[in-house]
Design a protein around this motif. Structure first.
Motif, mmCIF file in Angstrom:
data_model
loop_
_atom_site.group_PDB
_atom_site.id
_atom_site.type_symbol
_atom_site.label_atom_id
_atom_site.label_comp_id
_atom_site.label_asym_id
_atom_site.label_seq_id
_atom_site.Cartn_x
_atom_site.Cartn_y
_atom_site.Cartn_z
ATOM 1 N N THR A 64 1.319 -1.160 0.334
ATOM 2 C CA THR A 64 0.035 0.044 0.403
ATOM 3 C C THR A 64 0.793 1.375 0.086
ATOM 4 O OG1 THR A 64 -0.274 -0.022 2.130
ATOM 5 C CG2 THR A 64 -2.196 -1.381 0.825
ATOM 6 N N THR A 65 1.751 1.123 0.642
ATOM 7 C CA THR A 65 2.786 2.213 0.628
ATOM 8 C C THR A 65 4.075 2.523 -1.118
ATOM 9 O OG1 THR A 65 4.419 1.036 1.307
ATOM 10 C CG2 THR A 65 3.557 2.352 2.733
ATOM 11 N N SER A 66 3.414 1.963 -1.642
ATOM 12 C CA SER A 66 4.290 1.250 -2.488
ATOM 13 C C SER A 66 5.900 1.916 -3.068
ATOM 14 C CB SER A 66 3.769 2.671 -4.151
ATOM 15 O OG SER A 66 2.766 2.859 -4.017
ATOM 16 N N ARG A 67 6.381 0.719 -1.733
ATOM 17 C CA ARG A 67 7.788 0.976 -1.330
ATOM 18 C C ARG A 67 8.826 -0.262 -2.214
ATOM 19 N NH1 ARG A 67 8.170 2.416 4.710
ATOM 20 N NH2 ARG A 67 10.051 1.698 4.312
ATOM 21 N N GLY A 68 7.877 -1.065 -2.236
ATOM 22 C CA GLY A 68 8.534 -2.391 -2.992
ATOM 23 C C GLY A 68 8.571 -2.995 -2.156
ATOM 24 N N SER A 69 8.146 -2.975 -1.113
ATOM 25 C CA SER A 69 8.456 -4.217 -0.014
ATOM 26 C C SER A 69 7.293 -4.007 0.793
ATOM 27 C CB SER A 69 9.841 -4.115 1.289
ATOM 28 O OG SER A 69 9.699 -2.396 1.242
ATOM 29 N N ILE A 70 6.558 -5.058 1.481
ATOM 30 C CA ILE A 70 5.534 -4.588 2.655
ATOM 31 C C ILE A 70 6.309 -4.831 4.247
ATOM 32 C CG2 ILE A 70 3.947 -5.745 0.754
ATOM 33 C CD1 ILE A 70 3.943 -8.302 2.004
ATOM 34 N N ASP A 71 5.586 -4.508 4.827
ATOM 35 C CA ASP A 71 5.846 -4.539 6.490
ATOM 36 C C ASP A 71 4.589 -5.951 7.043
ATOM 37 O OD1 ASP A 71 3.127 -3.150 6.816
ATOM 38 O OD2 ASP A 71 3.600 -1.905 7.138
ATOM 39 N N GLN A 72 4.336 -5.967 8.009
ATOM 40 C CA GLN A 72 4.177 -7.262 8.762
ATOM 41 C C GLN A 72 2.005 -6.411 9.053
ATOM 42 O OE1 GLN A 72 4.983 -8.156 12.803
ATOM 43 N NE2 GLN A 72 7.151 -8.664 12.315
ATOM 44 N N VAL A 73 2.100 -5.215 8.781
ATOM 45 C CA VAL A 73 0.260 -5.084 8.376
ATOM 46 C C VAL A 73 0.036 -5.291 7.227
ATOM 47 C CG1 VAL A 73 -0.895 -2.994 8.865
ATOM 48 C CG2 VAL A 73 0.335 -3.136 10.076
ATOM 49 N N GLU A 74 0.972 -5.025 6.187
ATOM 50 C CA GLU A 74 0.531 -5.470 4.814
ATOM 51 C C GLU A 74 0.509 -7.285 4.613
ATOM 52 O OE1 GLU A 74 2.117 -0.943 2.059
ATOM 53 O OE2 GLU A 74 3.684 -2.975 3.048
ATOM 54 N N LEU A 75 1.965 -7.473 5.020
ATOM 55 C CA LEU A 75 1.424 -9.323 5.341
ATOM 56 C C LEU A 75 0.370 -9.826 5.802
ATOM 57 C CD1 LEU A 75 2.783 -11.925 3.950
ATOM 58 C CD2 LEU A 75 3.732 -12.086 6.785
ATOM 59 N N GLU A 98 9.019 -17.097 10.127
ATOM 60 C CA GLU A 98 9.201 -18.360 8.768
ATOM 61 C C GLU A 98 9.554 -17.326 7.907
ATOM 62 O OE1 GLU A 98 8.827 -21.160 8.945
ATOM 63 O OE2 GLU A 98 9.006 -21.402 10.814
ATOM 64 N N VAL A 99 9.301 -16.378 6.288
ATOM 65 C CA VAL A 99 9.184 -15.932 5.059
ATOM 66 C C VAL A 99 9.858 -15.076 5.384
ATOM 67 C CG1 VAL A 99 7.070 -16.471 5.324
ATOM 68 C CG2 VAL A 99 7.245 -14.302 5.522
ATOM 69 N N LEU A 107 9.083 -7.154 3.932
ATOM 70 C CA LEU A 107 9.870 -7.905 3.192
ATOM 71 C C LEU A 107 9.667 -7.882 1.598
ATOM 72 C CD1 LEU A 107 8.578 -11.154 4.116
ATOM 73 C CD2 LEU A 107 6.910 -11.179 3.416
ATOM 74 N N SER A 108 10.649 -8.351 0.627
ATOM 75 C CA SER A 108 10.938 -8.110 -0.443
ATOM 76 C C SER A 108 10.010 -9.224 -1.657
ATOM 77 C CB SER A 108 12.561 -8.127 -1.385
ATOM 78 O OG SER A 108 12.345 -9.620 -1.310
ATOM 79 N N PHE A 109 9.587 -8.723 -2.215
ATOM 80 C CA PHE A 109 9.008 -9.234 -3.387
ATOM 81 C C PHE A 109 9.334 -10.820 -3.746
ATOM 82 C CE2 PHE A 109 8.560 -11.117 -7.948
ATOM 83 C CZ PHE A 109 7.147 -11.565 -7.497
ATOM 84 N N ASP A 110 10.424 -10.666 -3.335
ATOM 85 C CA ASP A 110 11.393 -12.706 -3.487
ATOM 86 C C ASP A 110 10.962 -13.444 -1.710
ATOM 87 O OD1 ASP A 110 12.819 -11.954 -6.946
ATOM 88 O OD2 ASP A 110 14.638 -11.339 -5.638
ATOM 89 N N GLU A 111 10.809 -12.132 -1.426
ATOM 90 C CA GLU A 111 10.735 -13.549 -0.292
ATOM 91 C C GLU A 111 9.205 -13.847 -0.484
ATOM 92 O OE1 GLU A 111 13.487 -11.695 3.506
ATOM 93 O OE2 GLU A 111 12.345 -10.398 2.905
ATOM 94 N N PHE A 112 8.590 -12.683 -0.527
ATOM 95 C CA PHE A 112 6.704 -13.013 -0.717
ATOM 96 C C PHE A 112 6.521 -14.307 -1.920
ATOM 97 C CE2 PHE A 112 2.687 -12.113 -2.835
ATOM 98 C CZ PHE A 112 1.832 -12.059 -1.378
#
Length: 177
Positions: A64-75, A98-99, A107-112
């Motif tokens: 939602t922040t368009s940062r190219g990564s997500i935090d726990q809330v976004e996950l 775990e992830v 969390l990066s896209f690759d990790e996601f």
């Protein structure tokens, strides 16, 4: 004096045994995670470019922040969208550990992709079971509605079990199973 020395020796031996047990447990966890991660990488490598783009679309929606990564809330929101399950704070912490192999707060896209990509696309056997269930429902003239509901429930349960293994692991870890 001798009994004090024996007590200390017994205590030291007990501590050493406990420590060895913890090391063995930690080693087993490390081996499990390494083999699980290797399997996940193989599953990710088997995804088609179209499937990777579908995962990327889910990730982009979660970011939602368009940062190219997500935090726990976004996950948490992404897991809810994919599985319908809202993770408690404790479940989210376990899932995050775990992830999030990088250990950061994003969390990066690759990790996601490694975490959820393979789970978004169930194996052919589960897809066939679902298709058979739908076909049976469509041609269910002679099938009692209770029986059809059982078939659909079993197909749904099988599909869910195959597409949400990480969420299941989180729930098992939280419940102490």
């Amino acid at each position: 004096r001798r009994s004090i020395s024996m007590d200390k020796a017994k205590e030291a031996a007990a501590k050493a045994a406990a420590s060895a047990g913890k090391v063995a447990q930690a080693s087993a966890v490390t081996v499990y995670r390494a083999s699980r991660d290797a399997l996940r990488r193989q599953q990710v490598n088997a995804l088609t470019p179209e499937q990777v783009e579908e995962v990327r679309a889910v990730f982009a929606t979660a970011d939602t922040t368009s940062r190219g990564s997500i935090d726990q809330v976004e996950l948490r929101a992404a897991v809810e969208k994919l599985s319908g399950k809202w993770l408690s704070d404790e479940e989210l912490e376990i899932f995050w550990s775990e992830v999030n192999h990088g250990g950061g707060d994003r969390l990066s896209f690759d990790e996601f992709l490694v975490a959820v990509g393979p789970d978004m696309f169930p194996p052919a056997g589960v897809r066939a079971l679902h298709a058979a269930s739908l076909k049976a429902r469509d041609t269910a003239g002679g099938i009692a509605s209770g029986t059809m509901e059982q078939i659909e429930a079993r197909a749904g349960t099988a599909a869910q079990a195959m597409t949400e293994p990480l969420v299941r692991k989180v729930l098992d870890a939280v419940s102490g199973a």
